[in-house]
Design an enzyme around this catalytic site. Structure first.
Site, PDB file in Angstrom:
ATOM      1  N   GLY A   1     -34.855 -10.171  37.315  1.00 30.03           N
ATOM      2  CA  GLY A   1     -34.929 -11.595  36.977  1.00 30.03           C
ATOM      3  C   GLY A   1     -35.210 -12.444  38.134  1.00 30.03           C
TER       4      GLY A   1
ATOM      5  N   TYR B   1     -40.767 -16.810  48.826  1.00 24.03           N
ATOM      6  CA  TYR B   1     -40.588 -15.940  47.737  1.00 24.03           C
ATOM      7  C   TYR B   1     -40.091 -14.610  48.459  1.00 24.03           C
ATOM      8  CZ  TYR B   1     -41.846 -12.001  44.727  1.00 24.03           C
ATOM      9  OH  TYR B   1     -41.831 -10.765  43.768  1.00 24.03           O
TER      10      TYR B   1
HETATM   11  N1  LIG Z   1     -45.151  -7.435  38.914  1.00 26.40           N
HETATM   12  C1  LIG Z   1     -45.330  -6.814  39.958  1.00 26.40           C
HETATM   13  O1  LIG Z   1     -46.197  -6.375  40.570  1.00 26.40           O
HETATM   14  C2  LIG Z   1     -43.987  -7.316  41.137  1.00 26.40           C
HETATM   15  C3  LIG Z   1     -44.470  -7.135  42.602  1.00 26.40           C
HETATM   16  C4  LIG Z   1     -43.431  -7.285  43.229  1.00 26.40           C
HETATM   17  C5  LIG Z   1     -42.207  -7.628  42.934  1.00 26.40           C
HETATM   18  N2  LIG Z   1     -41.881  -7.851  41.585  1.00 26.40           N
HETATM   19  C6  LIG Z   1     -40.580  -8.233  40.916  1.00 26.40           C
HETATM   20  O2  LIG Z   1     -40.115  -7.654  39.892  1.00 26.40           O
HETATM   21  C7  LIG Z   1     -39.337  -8.673  39.172  1.00 26.40           C
HETATM   22  C8  LIG Z   1     -40.185  -8.577  37.833  1.00 26.40           C
HETATM   23  O3  LIG Z   1     -41.509  -9.075  38.028  1.00 26.40           O
HETATM   24  P1  LIG Z   1     -42.316  -9.525  36.607  1.00 26.40           P
HETATM   25  O4  LIG Z   1     -43.856  -9.070  37.215  1.00 26.40           O
HETATM   26  O5  LIG Z   1     -42.115  -8.946  35.531  1.00 26.40           O
HETATM   27  O6  LIG Z   1     -42.076 -11.229  36.574  1.00 26.40           O
HETATM   28  P2  LIG Z   1     -42.038 -12.264  35.603  1.00 26.40           P
HETATM   29  O7  LIG Z   1     -42.235 -13.450  36.092  1.00 26.40           O
HETATM   30  O8  LIG Z   1     -43.009 -11.785  34.427  1.00 26.40           O
HETATM   31  O9  LIG Z   1     -40.604 -11.960  34.972  1.00 26.40           O
HETATM   32  C9  LIG Z   1     -39.310 -12.426  35.678  1.00 26.40           C
HETATM   33  C10 LIG Z   1     -38.334 -12.999  34.536  1.00 26.40           C
HETATM   34  O10 LIG Z   1     -37.428 -13.667  35.180  1.00 26.40           O
HETATM   35  C11 LIG Z   1     -37.083 -14.728  34.384  1.00 26.40           C
HETATM   36  N3  LIG Z   1     -36.260 -15.570  35.388  1.00 26.40           N
HETATM   37  C12 LIG Z   1     -36.884 -16.500  36.165  1.00 26.40           C
HETATM   38  N4  LIG Z   1     -36.002 -17.403  36.579  1.00 26.40           N
HETATM   39  C13 LIG Z   1     -34.793 -17.195  35.925  1.00 26.40           C
HETATM   40  C14 LIG Z   1     -33.738 -17.627  36.136  1.00 26.40           C
HETATM   41  N5  LIG Z   1     -33.086 -18.719  36.822  1.00 26.40           N
HETATM   42  N6  LIG Z   1     -32.715 -17.096  35.386  1.00 26.40           N
HETATM   43  C15 LIG Z   1     -33.069 -16.175  34.424  1.00 26.40           C
HETATM   44  N7  LIG Z   1     -34.145 -15.550  34.304  1.00 26.40           N
HETATM   45  C16 LIG Z   1     -35.162 -16.065  35.308  1.00 26.40           C
HETATM   46  C17 LIG Z   1     -38.243 -15.348  33.870  1.00 26.40           C
HETATM   47  O11 LIG Z   1     -37.930 -16.077  32.796  1.00 26.40           O
HETATM   48  C18 LIG Z   1     -39.111 -14.016  33.741  1.00 26.40           C
HETATM   49  O12 LIG Z   1     -38.927 -13.540  32.499  1.00 26.40           O
HETATM   50  C19 LIG Z   1     -39.545 -10.154  39.894  1.00 26.40           C
HETATM   51  O13 LIG Z   1     -38.117  -9.821  40.536  1.00 26.40           O
HETATM   52  C20 LIG Z   1     -40.690  -9.908  40.715  1.00 26.40           C
HETATM   53  O14 LIG Z   1     -40.266 -10.616  41.761  1.00 26.40           O
HETATM   54  C21 LIG Z   1     -42.880  -7.887  40.504  1.00 26.40           C
END
Ligand SMILES: NC(=O)c1ccc[n+]([C@@H]2O[C@H](COP(=O)([O-])OP(=O)(O)OC[C@H]3O[C@@H](n4cnc5c(N)ncnc54)[C@H](O)[C@@H]3O)[C@@H](O)[C@H]2O)c1
Length: 264
Positions: free
Chosen positions: A70, A134
Site C-alpha cells: 500500500g 517517491y
Molecule cells: N507496479 C509496479 O511495477 C511497481 C514497481 C515498483 C514498485 N511498486 C510498488 O508496489 C506497490 C504496489 O504497486 P501497484 O502498481 O499495485 O500500485 P497501485 O497504485 O495500483 O496500488 C497501491 C494501492 O495503495 C493504496 N493506497 C495509497 N495510499 C494509501 C493510504 N494512505 N492508505 C492505504 N492505502 C493506500 C491505493 O489505494 C492503491 O490501491 C506500491 O507500493 C508500489 O510503489 C510497484
C-alpha cells in the site's frame, strides 16, 4: 506463516497477489484506502488509511507476516508521499513490533536506485540513488526495515520491483519487467523461507537485458521463470526512438529520473 496481511489490496499488484495467493494461508487480511471486492473464504477486508496509526495497529493484530504494497506508487507531492509511504510504512513497522509480527515483505522500487546509470550492474549493496521523492520514500522504507531488524529482529524482504505489468510497455521495461507469476513466486518464497534477515532483492524476470544481480539473495531460492524475450521482436519496441543522452535513457529510473521536481 498462516495469517498474512496484504496492504494495497485494491491496487494493481494487490489484486494480482490476492488472486495468486488465494487459499495458501489460513487467513489473508486485505487492506486498502480504496474499496475492495467483498471478502471470500479465508479472507477479511479492512478499509483504512495507512497514515492512521491506530487503524494500522488493529490491522496487524494476529498476523504472522505483512505484505506491504500500500502507498503512493508514483511520484506525488511531499505531503502525499509523507502520509502514505513514510508515515504509512512507519505505522506498519510499529504495528508489527507491538503485535509480534515477525516478517514484512516490503514493496520497494527500482526508483530507490533510479539515478544509477544503466550500464552499471547493481547488487543489494549498491548505494541508494533515488530518482524522485517517491524513490526517497522507498529508500526510507528499506532503511526503516534495517533498523527494525537490528533493534527488534523483525525480518524484511525488500523487493525492488522493476516494472510489474501484464506485459512490458516500452523498451526500458524489456530490462525491468517482472511478470505477475514471478512476482507471486518471489512473495511466496519470501514468506516461506525459514530465515530472511533483512534482505534486498530485485524484482525482475529472467530478461535478456539484466541491470541487477540477485546473488546476495540467492539463499531465497527464487528463480524467475518468465522472460521479456518473448516481446523483444515487437516492432513497437524495435522502432522506439531512444536518444542515449536523454536522462530517461541514461538512468535506470527512466522517466522518473528525467522528470522535474514534482513540487515545482
Ligand atoms: N507496479 C509496479 O511495477 C511497481 C514497481 C515498483 C514498485 N511498486 C510498488 O508496489 C506497490 C504496489 O504497486 P501497484 O502498481 O499495485 O500500485 P497501485 O497504485 O495500483 O496500488 C497501491 C494501492 O495503495 C493504496 N493506497 C495509497 N495510499 C494509501 C493510504 N494512505 N492508505 C492505504 N492505502 C493506500 C491505493 O489505494 C492503491 O490501491 C506500491 O507500493 C508500489 O510503489 C510497484
Amino acid at each position: 506463516m498462516s495469517n498474512v496481511l496484504l496492504t494495497g489490496a485494491a491496487g494493481n499488484l494487490g489484486k494480482v497477489l490476492r488472486n495468486k495467493l488465494a487459499g495458501q494461508y489460513d487467513l489473508l487480511r486485505l487492506s486498502d484506502l480504496g474499496e475492495m471486492d467483498p471478502a471470500g473464504p479465508g479472507e477479511e477486508t479492512v478499509q483504512c488509511d495507512l497514515g492512521d496509526a491506530g487503524a494500522v495497529m488493529q490491522l496487524a493484530k494476529g498476523m504472522d507476516a505483512i505484505i506491504h504494497l500500500g502507498g503512493m506508487s508514483v511520484e506525488n507531492t511531499f505531503e502525499v508521499i509523507l502520509n502514505a509511504n513514510i508515515r504509512g510504512t512507519y505505522n506498519i513497522y510499529e504495528a508489527a513490533r507491538k503485535n509480534g509480527v515477525g516478517r514484512v515483505i516490503f514493496a520497494s522500487s527500482n526508483h530507490a536506485i533510479g539515478f544509477h546509470e544503466r550500464e552499471k550492474r547493481l547488487d543489494a549493496d549498491a548505494p541508494l540513488r533515488p530518482d524522485s521523492l517517491y524513490g526517497v520514500s522507498k529508500g526510507f522504507g528499506e532503511i526503516l526495515a534495517q533498523y527494525y531488524f537490528d533493534k527488534f529482529g523483525i525480518e524484511t524482504v525488500s523487493i525492488r520491483i522493476g516494472s510489474s505489468f501484464a506485459e512490458p510497455a516500452n523498451r526500458r521495461m524489456l530490462a525491468t519487467w517482472l511478470s505477475f507469476d514471478d512476482l507471486a513466486s518471489l512473495v511466496r518464497r519470501a514468506i516461506a523461507a525459514d530465515r530472511v534477515g533483512c534482505t534486498v532483492v530485485y524484482g525482475a524476470s529472467d530478461n535478456p537485458e539484466q541491470w541487477w544481480d540477485n546473488s546476495k539473495a540467492a539463499f531465497l531460492g527464487w528463480q524467475p521463470r518468465d522472460s521479456s524475450a518473448q516481446f523483444a521482436d515487437d516492432p513497437k519496441f524495435r522502432d522506439e526512438v531512444n536518444d542515449p543522452s536523454d536522462p530517461a535513457v541514461r538512468y535506470q529510473g527512466g522517466g522518473f529520473a528525467a522528470a522535474g521536481h514534482f513540487e515545482d
